[in-house]
Design a protein around this motif. Structure first.
Motif, PDB file in Angstrom:
ATOM      1  N   ASN A  13      80.080  -6.476  21.596  1.00  0.00           N
ATOM      2  CA  ASN A  13      78.922  -6.850  22.405  1.00  0.00           C
ATOM      3  C   ASN A  13      79.019  -5.527  23.749  1.00  0.00           C
ATOM      4  O   ASN A  13      79.651  -5.544  24.432  1.00  0.00           O
ATOM      5  CB  ASN A  13      79.086  -7.946  23.301  1.00  0.00           C
ATOM      6  N   MET A  15      77.369  -5.106  26.308  1.00  0.00           N
ATOM      7  CA  MET A  15      77.297  -5.561  27.806  1.00  0.00           C
ATOM      8  C   MET A  15      78.752  -5.830  28.120  1.00  0.00           C
ATOM      9  O   MET A  15      78.981  -5.638  29.273  1.00  0.00           O
ATOM     10  CB  MET A  15      76.089  -6.417  27.815  1.00  0.00           C
ATOM     11  N   ASP A  16      79.271  -6.819  27.280  1.00  0.00           N
ATOM     12  CA  ASP A  16      80.516  -7.483  27.708  1.00  0.00           C
ATOM     13  C   ASP A  16      81.403  -6.310  27.696  1.00  0.00           C
ATOM     14  O   ASP A  16      82.380  -6.346  28.756  1.00  0.00           O
ATOM     15  CB  ASP A  16      81.067  -8.219  26.436  1.00  0.00           C
ATOM     16  N   GLU A  18      80.939  -3.124  28.521  1.00  0.00           N
ATOM     17  CA  GLU A  18      80.639  -2.445  29.875  1.00  0.00           C
ATOM     18  C   GLU A  18      81.180  -3.319  31.117  1.00  0.00           C
ATOM     19  O   GLU A  18      81.772  -2.513  31.930  1.00  0.00           O
ATOM     20  CB  GLU A  18      79.375  -2.100  30.167  1.00  0.00           C
ATOM     21  N   LEU A  19      81.157  -4.604  31.076  1.00  0.00           N
ATOM     22  CA  LEU A  19      81.464  -5.276  32.183  1.00  0.00           C
ATOM     23  C   LEU A  19      82.978  -5.322  32.371  1.00  0.00           C
ATOM     24  O   LEU A  19      83.520  -4.995  33.297  1.00  0.00           O
ATOM     25  CB  LEU A  19      80.997  -6.839  31.915  1.00  0.00           C
ATOM     26  N   LYS A  69      84.529 -12.511  17.639  1.00  0.00           N
ATOM     27  CA  LYS A  69      83.380 -12.694  16.779  1.00  0.00           C
ATOM     28  C   LYS A  69      82.933 -11.171  16.748  1.00  0.00           C
ATOM     29  O   LYS A  69      82.354 -10.725  17.448  1.00  0.00           O
ATOM     30  CB  LYS A  69      82.291 -13.595  17.068  1.00  0.00           C
ATOM     31  N   SER A  98      84.256 -16.007  23.815  1.00  0.00           N
ATOM     32  CA  SER A  98      83.516 -16.792  24.482  1.00  0.00           C
ATOM     33  C   SER A  98      83.517 -18.089  23.784  1.00  0.00           C
ATOM     34  O   SER A  98      83.189 -19.155  24.323  1.00  0.00           O
ATOM     35  CB  SER A  98      81.963 -16.265  24.492  1.00  0.00           C
ATOM     36  N   LYS A 119      86.143 -15.607  27.889  1.00  0.00           N
ATOM     37  CA  LYS A 119      85.323 -14.837  28.862  1.00  0.00           C
ATOM     38  C   LYS A 119      84.902 -15.621  29.929  1.00  0.00           C
ATOM     39  O   LYS A 119      84.322 -16.725  29.819  1.00  0.00           O
ATOM     40  CB  LYS A 119      84.284 -14.109  27.852  1.00  0.00           C
TER      41      LYS A 119
ATOM     42  N   HIS B 169      76.142 -21.564  23.163  1.00  0.00           N
ATOM     43  CA  HIS B 169      77.133 -20.551  23.141  1.00  0.00           C
ATOM     44  C   HIS B 169      76.638 -19.100  22.944  1.00  0.00           C
ATOM     45  O   HIS B 169      77.059 -18.328  23.865  1.00  0.00           O
ATOM     46  CB  HIS B 169      77.938 -20.684  21.603  1.00  0.00           C
ATOM     47  N   ARG B 172      75.276 -17.779  26.389  1.00  0.00           N
ATOM     48  CA  ARG B 172      76.101 -17.337  27.309  1.00  0.00           C
ATOM     49  C   ARG B 172      76.587 -15.632  27.348  1.00  0.00           C
ATOM     50  O   ARG B 172      76.619 -15.310  28.348  1.00  0.00           O
ATOM     51  CB  ARG B 172      77.457 -17.992  27.173  1.00  0.00           C
ATOM     52  N   ARG B 176      76.047 -13.793  30.832  1.00  0.00           N
ATOM     53  CA  ARG B 176      77.092 -12.940  31.392  1.00  0.00           C
ATOM     54  C   ARG B 176      76.509 -11.624  31.853  1.00  0.00           C
ATOM     55  O   ARG B 176      77.127 -11.205  33.090  1.00  0.00           O
ATOM     56  CB  ARG B 176      78.210 -12.757  30.318  1.00  0.00           C
ATOM     57  N   ALA B 177      75.990 -11.067  30.883  1.00  0.00           N
ATOM     58  CA  ALA B 177      75.290  -9.831  31.150  1.00  0.00           C
ATOM     59  C   ALA B 177      74.504  -9.699  32.605  1.00  0.00           C
ATOM     60  O   ALA B 177      74.673  -8.921  33.414  1.00  0.00           O
ATOM     61  CB  ALA B 177      74.688  -9.165  30.260  1.00  0.00           C
ATOM     62  N   PHE B 181      75.928  -7.995  35.875  1.00  0.00           N
ATOM     63  CA  PHE B 181      75.459  -6.745  36.257  1.00  0.00           C
ATOM     64  C   PHE B 181      74.718  -7.031  37.400  1.00  0.00           C
ATOM     65  O   PHE B 181      74.574  -5.971  38.693  1.00  0.00           O
ATOM     66  CB  PHE B 181      74.448  -5.924  35.457  1.00  0.00           C
TER      67      PHE B 181
END
Lengths: 147, 402
Positions: A13, A15-16, A18-19, A69, A98, A119, B169, B172, B176-177, B181
Motif C-alpha cells: 500500500n 500510502m501506508d 509513505e506514512l 496482505k 492491519s 498498524k 477492514h 481502515r 489511515r492515509a 497525512f
C-alpha cells in the motif's frame, strides 16, 4: 555493528508505505529504509535473484518489517521463505499488518515471526511504532550471529 | 420452502408377503383404497428386495412359506438398516402354537393376525400403521425444511458478518492515509498555515479519528459472531464489581455511584460476552445522566430455576417509548455526539452478546426519571445437573460453534 541501520519494509500500500517512511525518517535519522512493494521483490532483495542481479542490495538488513496482505507472493510465503532459508533464517521479522485476526496471528507466529504489530490508525501511532521498533530491535535487541 | 410435498404424495406403502397368490389377492382386496400403495411379494427373498428400494409403513408377513419362512424373513429384515424399524404383522393360522407367537415378538413383530382374516380388523390395524408412518414422514419433512432454513439463515449470517468484517477492514487503509497525512500537515506545517486552515485540518483529523472509532466498533460487533462461545462459571457479582471498579474514574468525575445487589448469582456464560453486556449497560447509565443529577446505578436480579434476570437501573434522561427498540440497532443514537459521546453501538453489542448465550436484553424507561435495562440469561439448570451427574465441568463436552 556500526554503519547505517538498515530496515527492509515490505508494503504494497503506497500510502501506508509513505506514512511509515515518514515516521521512520523522523525517528531514525541516519537510518536506511529500503521499500519492497511486493513479496517477490522482498525475496529477491533477501535471497538474491540471478536474473535481477543489479536489484539485489549488498548485505542484509537488520530487520524486516512485513505486511501480510500482499499481491502475488503473500506475506506468509515471504515469512516462510525467510525462516526456512539458511543464511537469512535468523533475520528478525516484525509483522506489521492491519489484521488482528486470530488465525493470522497464529500462522505468523507458527511460521517464525519475531513480533506481530497492528498498524496504528493515526500518524501519532505510526511515530510511536517507529520509535518503539527502532529502539527495541535496533538498539536493545542483540542481533543474531550470521549463519 | 417445500410445503407442497406434504399433500401431493401422501400415499404410504404396505408390503404384502405370501407365497399363495390367492392369499395376496385376498389381502389386496381387503386393503385396497386411495391412501395405500400395496406392494406384493411372493417370497421372503422378494420381500427383502422390495425393502431395499422403499420404506414401508408396515409389512404383512405370512409365517409359513417355503425357502425362508416369515420368521427368517423378519430376522433378515432386522439386520438391515432400512428395514430395521419397519413394523411387522405376522399372518398365521398357528393360533395355538404359543412358541411361534413369542418367537415372532422376539423378532420385533408388532402384531399378529390369525387366519381366517377378519377384514375390519386387518384394515384397522394396517390403518394405524399407515397413519403413524404418514405423521412420522410429515414430521421428518418439516424437520428437514427447518434444518434447511436454519442452514440458509446461518450461511446468510456468516456471509453478512464476513462482509461487514472485510468492509470495515478495508475501510481502515484509506482512513489511515487521510488521518495520517492530515496529521503530518497540521504538525509539520502548523506555523505556515493560517488559523482557518489549521482549524480545517484539525476537523479532518478529528473526523477521521471518529471514523476510526466507528470502524473499530463495527469490527468488534462483527467479530462477536465470528468467535466460538466459551462458557465458564462466571460470578456476576465479581464480574460487575470489577466493571464498576474499572469505571471509577468516570464515577469520580460525575459524582456517580454503582450499587450491586449481593445476591447476583453465578451463571454459565462466556465471560467476554458478559463483560461486553454489563460494561455497555453501566457505561451508558453513566453517559446518559441528567444534567446536574449525579448518576445512581443499581444492579439487582431475580433468579429463577432456569433463568436469571439482571436489572441495571439508572436515574438518567430516560428513553421515549417510540425509541426503545431502535436503540438496540447498530449506530442508533438519540442524543447528539457532543452532549453524550459514543458511537451508538454498545447496546447492539449487548443485545447480540446476550442472544449468543440464548439470552435477551430489553428496556423499560420513563423520560426524565430513568431507564431499567434487563438482561435475561438461561441458567442451564439441566446442563448443570447433567454435568454434576457425569462428574465433569458444565459445557466441557460441548463446543458451541459461532
Amino acid at each position: 555493528m556500526d554503519g547505517p541501520r538498515r530496515i527492509l519494509l515490505v508494503e504494497d500500500n503506497r500510502m501506508d508505505a509513505e506514512l511509515l517512511l515518514e515516521a521512520f525518517g523522523e525517528t531514525l535519522p541516519g537510518g536506511e529504509i529500503h521499500l519492497a512493494p511486493d513479496g517477490q521483490v522482498a525475496l529477491d532483495c533477501l535471497l538474491g535473484n540471478d536474473a535481477l542481479d543489479d536489484r539485489v542490495e549488498p548485505g542484509l538488513p537488520e530487520l524486516v518489517l512485513l505486511d501480510l496482505k500482499l499481491p502475488g507472493v503473500s506475506g506468509f510465503e515471504v515469512l516462510n521463505r525467510i525462516k526456512t532459508t539458511p543464511g537469512v533464517k535468523r533475520l528478525p521479522v516484525v509483522v506489521l499488518t492491519s489484521s488482528r485476526e486470530r488465525s493470522d496471528r497464529a500462522l505468523a507466529y507458527d511460521l517464525g515471526a519475531n513480533s506481530f504489530l497492528v498498524k496504528p490508525l493515526t500518524y501519532a501511532g505510526f511515530l510511536e511504532t517507529a520509535r518503539a521498533v527502532q529502539h527495541y530491535w535496533l538498539t536493545l535487541n542483540v542481533a543474531p550471529p550470521e549463519n | 420452502m417445500g410445503w407442497t410435498g406434504l399433500e401431493t404424495d401422501d400415499r404410504v406403502s404396505v408390503l404384502l408377503v405370501d407365497d399363495q397368490d390367492e392369499n395376496l389377492l385376498a389381502l389386496e382386496t381387503v386393503l385396497a383404497g386411495p391412501g395405500l400403495k400395496l406392494v406384493k411379494a411372493s417370497s421372503g427373498i422378494q420381500a427383502l428386495k422390495c425393502l431395499l428400494d422403499e420404506d414401508f409403513a408396515v409389512a404383512l408377513l405370512d409365517v409359513r412359506m417355503p425357502d425362508i419362512d416369515g420368521f427368517e424373513t423378519a430376522a433378515l429384515m432386522r439386520e438391515r438398516d432400512r428395514s430395521r424399524n419397519t413394523p411387522i404383522i405376522f399372518i398365521t393360522a398357528l393360533s395355538t402354537a404359543e412358541t411361534h407367537v413369542s418367537r415372532g415378538y422376539s423378532l420385533g413383530a408388532v402384531d399378529y393376525i390369525f387366519k381366517p382374516i377378519v377384514p375390519e380388523v386387518l384394515r384397522a390395524k394396517v390403518q394405524v400403521f399407515a397413519e403413524l408412518f404418514r405423521k412420522t414422514r410429515q414430521v421428518e419433512r418439516l424437520n428437514e425444511s427447518l434444518r434447511q432454513r436454519t442452514r440458509e439463515l446461518e450461511a446468510a449470517n456468516r456471509d453478512l458478518e464476513s462482509f461487514s468484517y472485510s468492509v470495515s477492514h478495508d475501510l481502515r487503509a484509506p482512513l489511515r492515509a487521510i488521518a495520517g497525512f492530515a496529521d503530518i500537515i497540521s504538525r509539520r506545517y502548523r506555523d505556515a498555515l493560517s488559523e482557518e486552515a489549521r482549524h480545517y485540518f484539525d476537523n479532518i483529523v478529528e473526523a477521521s479519528e471518529r471514523m476510526g472509532q466507528l470502524i473499530e466498533d463495527l469490527l468488534a460487533y462483527a467479530r462477536l459472531g465470528r468467535q466460538a462461545l466459551r462458557r465458564r462459571r462466571v460470578s456476576l457479582y465479581e464480574l460487575i464489581a470489577q466493571i464498576a471498579a474499572d469505571l471509577a474514574p468516570r464515577l469520580a468525575e460525575t459524582g456517580g455511584q454503582v450499587s450491586l445487589s449481593p445476591n447476583l448469582p453465578t451463571v454459565h456464560g462466556d465471560p467476554t460476552l458478559l463483560g461486553e453486556i454489563f460494561t455497555n449497560l453501566i457505561g451508558n447509565a453513566l453517559t446518559y445522566s441528567r444534567p446536574g443529577v449525579p448518576p445512581q446505578v443499581s444492579v439487582t436480579c431475580e433468579v429463577g430455576l432456569d433463568w436469571v434476570t439482571v436489572q441495571v437501573r439508572d436515574n438518567g434522561i430516560g428513553i421515549p417509548p417510540e425509541h426503545q427498540e431502535r436503540i438496540f440497532e447498530v449506530f442508533q443514537r438519540l442524543q447528539s455526539e457532543s452532549s453524550h459521546p459514543g458511537t451508538g453501538i454498545g447496546l447492539a453489542i449487548a443485545r447480540k452478546s446476550a442472544a449468543m448465550m440464548d439470552g435477551r436484553v430489553w428496556v423499560q424507561s420513563v423520560v426524565g426519571e430513568g431507564s431499567t435495562f434487563s438482561v435475561t440469561l438461561p441458567r442451564h439448570a439441566r446442563e448443570m445437573i447433567l454435568a454434576a451427574r457425569e462428574g465433569r465441568e458444565p459445557w466441557t463436552d460441548r463446543v458451541a460453534s459461532s
